[in-house]
Design an enzyme around this catalytic site. Structure first.
Site, short mmCIF file in Angstrom:
data_model
loop_
_atom_site.label_atom_id
_atom_site.label_comp_id
_atom_site.label_asym_id
_atom_site.label_seq_id
_atom_site.Cartn_x
_atom_site.Cartn_y
_atom_site.Cartn_z
N LYS A 135 2.46 -3.22 7.25
CA LYS A 135 2.72 -3.39 5.80
C LYS A 135 4.16 -2.94 5.47
CE LYS A 135 0.34 -4.62 2.93
NZ LYS A 135 0.00 -5.96 2.40
N THR B 135 0.82 -1.21 0.00
CA THR B 135 0.00 0.00 0.00
C THR B 135 0.86 1.27 0.00
OG1 THR B 135 -1.47 1.28 1.44
CG2 THR B 135 -0.11 -0.32 2.52
N ASP B 136 0.28 2.36 -0.50
CA ASP B 136 0.99 3.65 -0.44
C ASP B 136 1.03 4.20 1.00
OD1 ASP B 136 -1.68 4.35 -0.13
OD2 ASP B 136 -1.67 5.94 -1.65
N GLU B 137 0.24 3.59 1.90
CA GLU B 137 0.19 4.11 3.27
C GLU B 137 1.52 3.95 4.00
OE1 GLU B 137 -3.41 3.32 5.46
OE2 GLU B 137 -4.51 2.94 3.61
N TYR C 71 -1.58 -0.56 11.02
CA TYR C 71 -1.74 -1.23 9.71
C TYR C 71 -0.57 -0.88 8.79
CZ TYR C 71 -3.21 -1.76 4.83
OH TYR C 71 -3.24 -2.05 3.49
#
Ligand code: NAD
Length: 328
Positions: free
Chosen positions: A161, A132-134, A157
């Site tokens: 990741k 993810t870009d998060e 989260y």
């Protein structure tokens, strides 16, 4: 030698679209979908392909290393596309341990099994990690994340990741494992669990329930239609360079409040309600802890190298998404 592709998390939102795509488009690949079937999954989304000759489903926890090792040898796994994860930020704030377990230890268990098995097999292997870009944290009003952006996760989260991305790269550097990684922006489309923003808003507008929006609603997300993400994964899987990371984005930034207003416009019209009727349901709630302000993707690398660009017009994608939730 036949490609035996292990797709993890194939009964989840993005995984279900990816499994459909690979089973239908690559009849010469064996697709092995491995999923624990947690609350976030819906195996019924794959009923139409369950009897296809090139499709197998296995219910298993990716953290179960001994069984995962056995799957690699029983099915002669040549490639992995890893999506299985705990994926909801709000849940990670309540229960960070389960995120560390699945997203970090689960990824490690798959990496280790791949390393052990491919040590014997060697050729034609790939561990493709979907992320993810998060992991890059939060942007201000301008700028975009590139593949070189510094990791700066803020939620349990995104931290889990980020950690899984680091483990994947460490297996490349330490053991020469053939890997690829992609970091994608927010996806929307059919089959997403109704706890996520867009399905929640659609269901609540239809049922005339409150539309909860964090803070003042100005947080910005870049939305990509899930089938466009699947096409990007397909491109990277087949043509991306080994060891590389690719960012995937929708080039489609919306503040949460504007997105909710757009959904209200479309759904009110569809349900023959007066224009703006559901705006009264908008309810601002206490902001999410550690809430990132803005995400945006610089998608030059995947466009220049692989010729991938998002294709689906936002209104068209929303229409398909809304129809799928209204009819379910
Ligand atoms: P999801 O929550 O809809 O699906 C996750 C799937 O993983 C579920 O089917 C679940 O049963 C399975 N799973 C969970 N724990 C497992 C375990 N221990 N063993 C085996 N299976 C397990 O998630 P999603 O939105 O489809 O996301 C898929 C992947 O893509 C995730 O890795 C996520 O981080 C990443 N991603 C998602 C988005 C997005 O907007 N949804 C954007 C970028 C990246």
């Amino acid at each position: 030698m036949k490609n035996n592709i292990l797709i993890t998390g194939g009964a989840g939102f993005i995984g279900s679209h990816l499994v459909q795509f690979f089973v239908k488009n690559y009849s010469d690949y064996n697709i092995i979908n491995l999923d624990l079937l947690t609350y976030a999954s819906n195996i019924d989304n794959l009923n139409n392909i369950s009897n296809h000759e090139n499709y197998t489903f296995i219910k298993l926890d990716i953290c179960n290393y001994n069984e995962i090792k056995k799957i690699f040898s029983d099915y002669k796994i040549s490639h992995v596309i890893h999506l299985a994860a705990e994926s909801h930020v709000d849940r990670s704030i309540q229960d960070p341990f389960s995120f560390a377990k699945t997203n970090v230890l689960g990824t490690l268990s798959l990496l280790q099994a791949a390393k052990e098995y491919w040590h014997l097999e060697k050729d034609n292997n790939l561990f493709y990690h979907v992320s993810t870009d998060e992991v890059f944290g939060s942007l201000g009003n301008t700028g975009a994340f590139s593949e070189e952006s510094k990791y700066d996760p803020h939620s349990p989260y995104s931290a889990s990741k980020a950690s899984s991305d680091h483990f994947v790269r460490s297996f490349k550097d330490t053991y020469n494992l053939p890997i690829k990684i992609s970091n994608c922006s927010n996806n929307y489309g059919p089959n997403q669990n109704t706890e996520k923003l867009i399905p929640t808003i659609i269901k609540n507008i239809c049922n005339e329930k409150k539309l909860p929006i964090y803070g003042d609603g100005t947080n910005v997300r870049d939305w990509l239609y899930v089938e466009d993400h699947v096409k990007a994964i397909d491109k990277i899987f087949h043509h991306g360079r080994l060891g590389e990371t690719y960012n995937i984005g929708g080039n489609n930034e919306w503040s949460n409040i504007d997105l909710v207003k757009r959904l209200i416009e479309i759904i009110d019209l569809k349900l023959n309600k007066p224009k703006g009727y559901s705006k009264k349901l908008i309810t601002f709630i206490e902001d999410r802890k550690g809430h990132d302000f803005r995400y945006a993707i610089d998608g030059k690398k995947i466009e220049m190298e692989l010729g991938w660009k998002p294709e689906t017009n936002f209104d068209e994608g929303l229409e398909r998404t809304i129809n799928s939730y209204i009819s379910s």
